[in-house]
Motif scaffolding. Structure first.
Motif, PDB file in Angstrom:
ATOM      1  N   ALA A 112      54.020 -58.537  47.701  1.00 33.14           N
ATOM      2  CA  ALA A 112      54.378 -57.274  48.357  1.00 33.14           C
ATOM      3  C   ALA A 112      53.197 -56.731  49.150  1.00 33.14           C
ATOM      4  CB  ALA A 112      54.823 -56.253  47.316  1.00 33.14           C
ATOM      5  N   VAL A 113      53.498 -55.947  50.160  1.00 31.23           N
ATOM      6  CA  VAL A 113      52.448 -55.226  50.885  1.00 31.23           C
ATOM      7  C   VAL A 113      52.893 -53.779  51.075  1.00 31.23           C
ATOM      8  CG1 VAL A 113      53.304 -55.954  53.182  1.00 31.23           C
ATOM      9  CG2 VAL A 113      50.941 -55.131  52.925  1.00 31.23           C
ATOM     10  N   MET A 114      51.999 -52.859  50.757  1.00 33.04           N
ATOM     11  CA  MET A 114      52.304 -51.444  50.916  1.00 33.04           C
ATOM     12  C   MET A 114      51.738 -50.956  52.245  1.00 33.04           C
ATOM     13  SD  MET A 114      51.826 -48.705  47.874  1.00 33.04           S
ATOM     14  CE  MET A 114      52.792 -49.146  46.461  1.00 33.04           C
ATOM     15  N   LEU A 115      52.641 -50.568  53.157  1.00 31.85           N
ATOM     16  CA  LEU A 115      52.229 -50.099  54.474  1.00 31.85           C
ATOM     17  C   LEU A 115      52.591 -48.633  54.635  1.00 31.85           C
ATOM     18  CD1 LEU A 115      53.216 -53.202  56.672  1.00 31.85           C
ATOM     19  CD2 LEU A 115      51.012 -52.693  55.602  1.00 31.85           C
ATOM     20  N   ASN A 116      51.997 -48.000  55.646  1.00 35.46           N
ATOM     21  CA  ASN A 116      52.076 -46.555  55.810  1.00 35.46           C
ATOM     22  C   ASN A 116      53.115 -46.160  56.864  1.00 35.46           C
ATOM     23  OD1 ASN A 116      51.542 -43.842  56.249  1.00 35.46           O
ATOM     24  ND2 ASN A 116      49.329 -44.102  56.004  1.00 35.46           N
ATOM     25  N   GLY A 117      54.178 -45.506  56.428  1.00 39.17           N
ATOM     26  CA  GLY A 117      55.241 -45.084  57.336  1.00 39.17           C
ATOM     27  C   GLY A 117      54.932 -43.805  58.109  1.00 39.17           C
ATOM     28  N   SER A 118      53.802 -43.201  57.816  1.00 40.08           N
ATOM     29  CA  SER A 118      53.444 -41.951  58.491  1.00 40.08           C
ATOM     30  C   SER A 118      52.657 -42.173  59.776  1.00 40.08           C
ATOM     31  CB  SER A 118      52.607 -41.065  57.563  1.00 40.08           C
ATOM     32  OG  SER A 118      53.300 -40.860  56.364  1.00 40.08           O
ATOM     33  N   ILE A 119      52.403 -43.419  60.118  1.00 40.61           N
ATOM     34  CA  ILE A 119      51.633 -43.722  61.337  1.00 40.61           C
ATOM     35  C   ILE A 119      52.476 -44.570  62.294  1.00 40.61           C
ATOM     36  CG2 ILE A 119      49.366 -43.456  60.263  1.00 40.61           C
ATOM     37  CD1 ILE A 119      49.203 -46.473  59.908  1.00 40.61           C
ATOM     38  N   ASP A 120      52.080 -44.585  63.571  1.00 35.55           N
ATOM     39  CA  ASP A 120      52.846 -45.294  64.600  1.00 35.55           C
ATOM     40  C   ASP A 120      52.820 -46.810  64.425  1.00 35.55           C
ATOM     41  OD1 ASP A 120      53.706 -43.079  66.097  1.00 35.55           O
ATOM     42  OD2 ASP A 120      51.704 -42.887  66.999  1.00 35.55           O
ATOM     43  N   THR A 121      51.682 -47.307  63.945  1.00 31.02           N
ATOM     44  CA  THR A 121      51.508 -48.763  63.871  1.00 31.02           C
ATOM     45  C   THR A 121      51.119 -49.185  62.450  1.00 31.02           C
ATOM     46  OG1 THR A 121      50.694 -48.597  66.150  1.00 31.02           O
ATOM     47  CG2 THR A 121      50.368 -50.708  65.058  1.00 31.02           C
ATOM     48  N   PRO A 122      52.097 -49.285  61.561  1.00 30.41           N
ATOM     49  CA  PRO A 122      51.776 -49.639  60.175  1.00 30.41           C
ATOM     50  C   PRO A 122      51.118 -51.022  60.056  1.00 30.41           C
ATOM     51  CG  PRO A 122      54.074 -48.967  60.370  1.00 30.41           C
ATOM     52  CD  PRO A 122      53.526 -49.022  61.758  1.00 30.41           C
ATOM     53  N   PHE A 123      51.488 -51.948  60.957  1.00 33.29           N
ATOM     54  CA  PHE A 123      50.869 -53.280  60.969  1.00 33.29           C
ATOM     55  C   PHE A 123      49.916 -53.330  62.163  1.00 33.29           C
ATOM     56  CE2 PHE A 123      51.114 -57.927  62.078  1.00 33.29           C
ATOM     57  CZ  PHE A 123      50.526 -58.415  60.924  1.00 33.29           C
ATOM     58  N   ALA A 124      48.684 -52.867  61.959  1.00 33.25           N
ATOM     59  CA  ALA A 124      47.704 -52.760  63.054  1.00 33.25           C
ATOM     60  C   ALA A 124      47.007 -54.101  63.265  1.00 33.25           C
ATOM     61  CB  ALA A 124      46.682 -51.685  62.722  1.00 33.25           C
ATOM     62  N   PRO A 125      47.006 -54.600  64.515  1.00 34.18           N
ATOM     63  CA  PRO A 125      46.452 -55.929  64.795  1.00 34.18           C
ATOM     64  C   PRO A 125      45.005 -56.122  64.342  1.00 34.18           C
ATOM     65  CG  PRO A 125      47.478 -55.004  66.763  1.00 34.18           C
ATOM     66  CD  PRO A 125      47.531 -53.946  65.722  1.00 34.18           C
ATOM     67  N   ASP A 126      44.191 -55.047  64.395  1.00 32.65           N
ATOM     68  CA  ASP A 126      42.786 -55.213  64.021  1.00 32.65           C
ATOM     69  C   ASP A 126      42.523 -54.958  62.532  1.00 32.65           C
ATOM     70  OD1 ASP A 126      43.351 -52.548  64.163  1.00 32.65           O
ATOM     71  OD2 ASP A 126      41.510 -51.970  65.198  1.00 32.65           O
ATOM     72  N   SER A 127      43.564 -54.709  61.762  1.00 35.22           N
ATOM     73  CA  SER A 127      43.360 -54.524  60.314  1.00 35.22           C
ATOM     74  C   SER A 127      43.072 -55.876  59.665  1.00 35.22           C
ATOM     75  CB  SER A 127      44.603 -53.908  59.692  1.00 35.22           C
ATOM     76  OG  SER A 127      45.695 -54.804  59.775  1.00 35.22           O
ATOM     77  N   ILE A 128      42.481 -55.839  58.498  1.00 36.40           N
ATOM     78  CA  ILE A 128      42.212 -57.083  57.764  1.00 36.40           C
ATOM     79  C   ILE A 128      43.534 -57.696  57.311  1.00 36.40           C
ATOM     80  CG2 ILE A 128      41.223 -57.998  55.615  1.00 36.40           C
ATOM     81  CD1 ILE A 128      38.739 -56.399  56.150  1.00 36.40           C
ATOM     82  N   PHE A 129      44.490 -56.872  56.973  1.00 36.68           N
ATOM     83  CA  PHE A 129      45.784 -57.416  56.567  1.00 36.68           C
ATOM     84  C   PHE A 129      46.391 -58.268  57.691  1.00 36.68           C
ATOM     85  CE2 PHE A 129      50.462 -57.119  56.143  1.00 36.68           C
ATOM     86  CZ  PHE A 129      50.571 -57.938  55.025  1.00 36.68           C
ATOM     87  N   ALA A 130      46.367 -57.735  58.927  1.00 38.09           N
ATOM     88  CA  ALA A 130      46.960 -58.457  60.063  1.00 38.09           C
ATOM     89  C   ALA A 130      46.076 -59.597  60.555  1.00 38.09           C
ATOM     90  CB  ALA A 130      47.240 -57.489  61.212  1.00 38.09           C
ATOM     91  N   SER A 131      44.774 -59.337  60.657  1.00 36.57           N
ATOM     92  CA  SER A 131      43.909 -60.320  61.319  1.00 36.57           C
ATOM     93  C   SER A 131      43.430 -61.428  60.384  1.00 36.57           C
ATOM     94  CB  SER A 131      42.704 -59.619  61.952  1.00 36.57           C
ATOM     95  OG  SER A 131      41.878 -59.056  60.951  1.00 36.57           O
ATOM     96  N   VAL A 132      43.467 -61.191  59.084  1.00 36.91           N
ATOM     97  CA  VAL A 132      42.975 -62.203  58.128  1.00 36.91           C
ATOM     98  C   VAL A 132      44.073 -62.649  57.160  1.00 36.91           C
ATOM     99  CG1 VAL A 132      41.307 -62.688  56.283  1.00 36.91           C
ATOM    100  CG2 VAL A 132      40.612 -61.284  58.244  1.00 36.91           C
ATOM    101  N   GLU A 133      44.669 -61.698  56.462  1.00 34.53           N
ATOM    102  CA  GLU A 133      45.486 -62.070  55.302  1.00 34.53           C
ATOM    103  C   GLU A 133      46.810 -62.736  55.664  1.00 34.53           C
ATOM    104  OE1 GLU A 133      43.728 -59.134  51.900  1.00 34.53           O
ATOM    105  OE2 GLU A 133      45.207 -58.227  53.216  1.00 34.53           O
TER     106      GLU A 133
END
Ligand code: APR
Length: 261
Positions: free
Chosen positions: A170-191
């Motif tokens: 599972a992954v917990m993402l934030n619904g209060s922001i425009d881009t919950p899956f941000a390209p420069d995050s470690i989750f997106a860019s690495v994991e």
């Protein structure tokens, strides 16, 4: 084994004298192993410290590569917690509060390396030096240069954690922001790039929502990008889950394993 979180333990790095950093890290390593007995035999905290500090000691603080932490990864051994691994992005405090209370799902910060380094904001050395600095002014900030000791550590540890992902994840993402899956995050860019079938079976996005001010739902463009970036053999599901439902669930911890969303 279920990691027990002690989030409040340890002083913040800026308060530390040179040398205290080493004893803080070794102390956290030992405290973690004492609580997670099955993994103790394979890990030696002095060896872990040597491998960790060897990654950055004597180097320019903007020239520490992700690979510099490879020896650290070899010095540490932990069994992956299949079906219980929880990733996150932009939900840091909420997710750790959740795992600390339910002791069911596990984040990187509930494993040995993540536990050791959680909340340690700055560490670095300098060219030719054998000293660790932990002061803000001495070490580069997170975005000041790409190859800083902190960012390279979290990228390397996150890559290993994601590589070990197995079963239902599972992954917990934030619904209060425009881009919950941000390209420069470690989750997106690495994991996400390290998630592979058949070891891993499925990814469930838990999009934490708050109500009227939510900026994203499961149809969000960035979540479409997440789906597209995934190994196509993995199954994908997205759930919009009210924050209140998750908080409510943590007050009944015995029911929390898989039942919070
Ligand atoms: N300055 C300082 N620290 C930062 C910055 C920044 N600009 N950006 C990120 N960080 C550090 C902070 O400690 C922050 O809480 O990284 C943390 C996570 O950043 P997010 O963008 O919220 O999330 P993400 O980059 O996706 O990293 C979380 O990686 O650590 C692993 O397994 C973990 O799935 C999780 C993911």
């Amino acid at each position: 084994s279920v990691a027990v979180a002690l989030w409040s333990s340890g002083p913040v790095s800026s308060d530390l004298l040179v040398g205290d950093f080493e004893s803080t890290i070794i102390g956290r390593c030992k405290a973690y192993l004492a609580k997670n007995k099955e993994d103790s035999s394979k890990n030696d905290c002095e060896e872990v410290w040597k491998a960790f500090s060897g990654a950055y000691l004597g180097k320019d603080p903007c020239e520490v590569s992700v690979e510099a932490y490879d020896p650290l990864m070899r010095a540490v051994s932990e069994r992956p917690a299949c079906d219980r691994m929880l990733f996150w992005s932009k939900t840091r405090d909420f997710v750790h509060d959740f795992t600390a209370k339910t002791k069911c799902q596990l984040t990187l910060e509930d494993t040995l390396l993540g536990y050791m380094m959680n909340d340690q904001t700055y560490w670095c050395s300098e060219k030719g030096s054998s000293v660790t600095f932990t002061e803000k002014g001495k070490c580069p900030g997170w975005d000041e240069c790409e190859r800083n000791p902190m960012k390279s550590f979290w990228k390397r540890a996150s890559a290993a954690f994601a590589e070990s992902a197995c079963g239902d994840v599972a992954v917990m993402l934030n619904g209060s922001i425009d881009t919950p899956f941000a390209p420069d995050s470690i989750f997106a860019s690495v994991e996400v790039k390290k998630f592979h079938s058949p070891k891993m079976k499925a990814l469930k996005v838990v999009l934490v929502t708050k109500g009227k001010d939510d900026k994203a739902n499961c149809k969000n463009k960035s979540l479409q990008n997440l789906k597209d970036a995934l190994d196509p053999r993995l199954s994908y599901e997205c759930l919009e889950v009210p924050q209140s439902k998750i908080i409510d669930c943590t007050s009944h911890p015995d029911k929390a394993c898989g039942n919070c969303w």
